[in-house]
Design an enzyme around this catalytic site. Sequence first.
Site, PDB file in Angstrom:
ATOM      1  CG  ASN A 208      39.777  43.200  42.191  1.00  0.00           C
ATOM      2  OD1 ASN A 208      40.966  43.249  42.382  1.00  0.00           O
ATOM      3  ND2 ASN A 208      39.192  44.206  41.365  1.00  0.00           N
ATOM      4  CG  PHE A 322      46.554  37.698  33.310  1.00  0.00           C
ATOM      5  CD1 PHE A 322      46.967  36.792  34.161  1.00  0.00           C
ATOM      6  CD2 PHE A 322      47.562  38.482  32.461  1.00  0.00           C
ATOM      7  CE1 PHE A 322      48.336  36.483  34.300  1.00  0.00           C
ATOM      8  CE2 PHE A 322      48.815  38.240  32.588  1.00  0.00           C
ATOM      9  CZ  PHE A 322      49.253  37.208  33.449  1.00  0.00           C
ATOM     10  CE  LYS A 340      36.844  40.886  26.715  1.00  0.00           C
ATOM     11  NZ  LYS A 340      35.672  41.597  27.152  1.00  0.00           N
TER      12      LYS A 340
END
Length: 401
Positions: A208, A322, A340
């Site tokens: 990425n 993030f 999470k």
Amino acid sequence: MVKKTVVLGVTGGIAAYKAAQLTSDLKKKDLDVHVIMTRNATEFVSPLTFETLSGHRVSVDTFDRNFEYHVQHVSLAKQADVFVVAPATANVIAKFAHGLADDMLTTTFLACSCPKIICPAMNTGMLENPATQENLRLLKTRGMRVVEADSGLLACGDVGKGRLAPLAAIEDEIEQALFTEKPLSGLKVLVSAGPTQEALDPVRYLTNHSSGKMGYALAKAARNWGAEVTLVHGPTTLPPVRNVADMPVTSAQSMAETLLMYVEDSDLIIKAAAVADYTPIEMAAQKIKKSEGEFQLTLKRTQDILKTIGERKREDQVVCGFAMETEQLLEHARAKLESKHADMIVANDLREHGAGFGIDTNRVTVLTAQGEESLPIMRKEELAYALLERCLTILKEKREK
């Protein structure tokens, strides 16, 4: 905010010209720079150069009669937040080590009680001479920082150690020295940064656009605030962060394995890396050759590192993740915070001006169990301290319960 003052000592070596760029760089960081030169240094660079760059009169002569009514070397010593000597010759290093004060630079240095940074630059033989090495050792034992000389082609034509350290390294050392308050002292901070690469064959990989800038800024800020920092990062083009444990990895699997090695012993865990969600089921042993028609690639999920860490975290640990999105930013970020088991999610929209991959600024919304906070656009270096401050607040609240 009161500007921090840097006193820059410049001695008589060929690397003196680099001190002019250092002065310019420090001024751009909004620091107040005062330059003191030795007589020999003025043979290499004119004082006018430093006066133009710093905006202050350069000091050379201890007994200069053209001065305001104060003892100048004492006045500068009191103003200084950090004293850096770059380049530092073997001669001035010997004077510093043995307390000699026979010119403006050495008298001011001796009178100064702020953090001091020595940047040696000289011929390899002079640097490696036992006397010079012993003098540097003495300075280190007295708490002075030494930015080690670099290796390469020297002005004398030799190749070896003795070049002035890269200016980025010197500026980084100055930045560390200026942070006298250490709110993260005694804490261990684990940071992940950059992209991962998932190999298709020996030539190609999936990745990425992450540059790693945000994660590196967080690691540097945590270090400046006194933390013991471990930085686990994928492939980036960024220079290493000095004085942190640097752990380079490549794939999502290697990042997961490395991070999980350090989680148990960390107080703050900040997962800023852009880890691949999918990886090829199998890497081809040879380069995949092009052929007519379509090519299909079968992928499998990688380990969800943030979720794994969140499920394992102790009550006295803080986990920050993030979230970068292109739509429904807050909805996705809130879902990530809960699923999470993170304490904080830093969310930003890739399509928003000033945010995203590869740039020096970011604009984020911080989500915690208590709510959402939108921060203005700021440089990633500045944002790093804002995020660490919020992480530290959460940690203190946890440990006070």
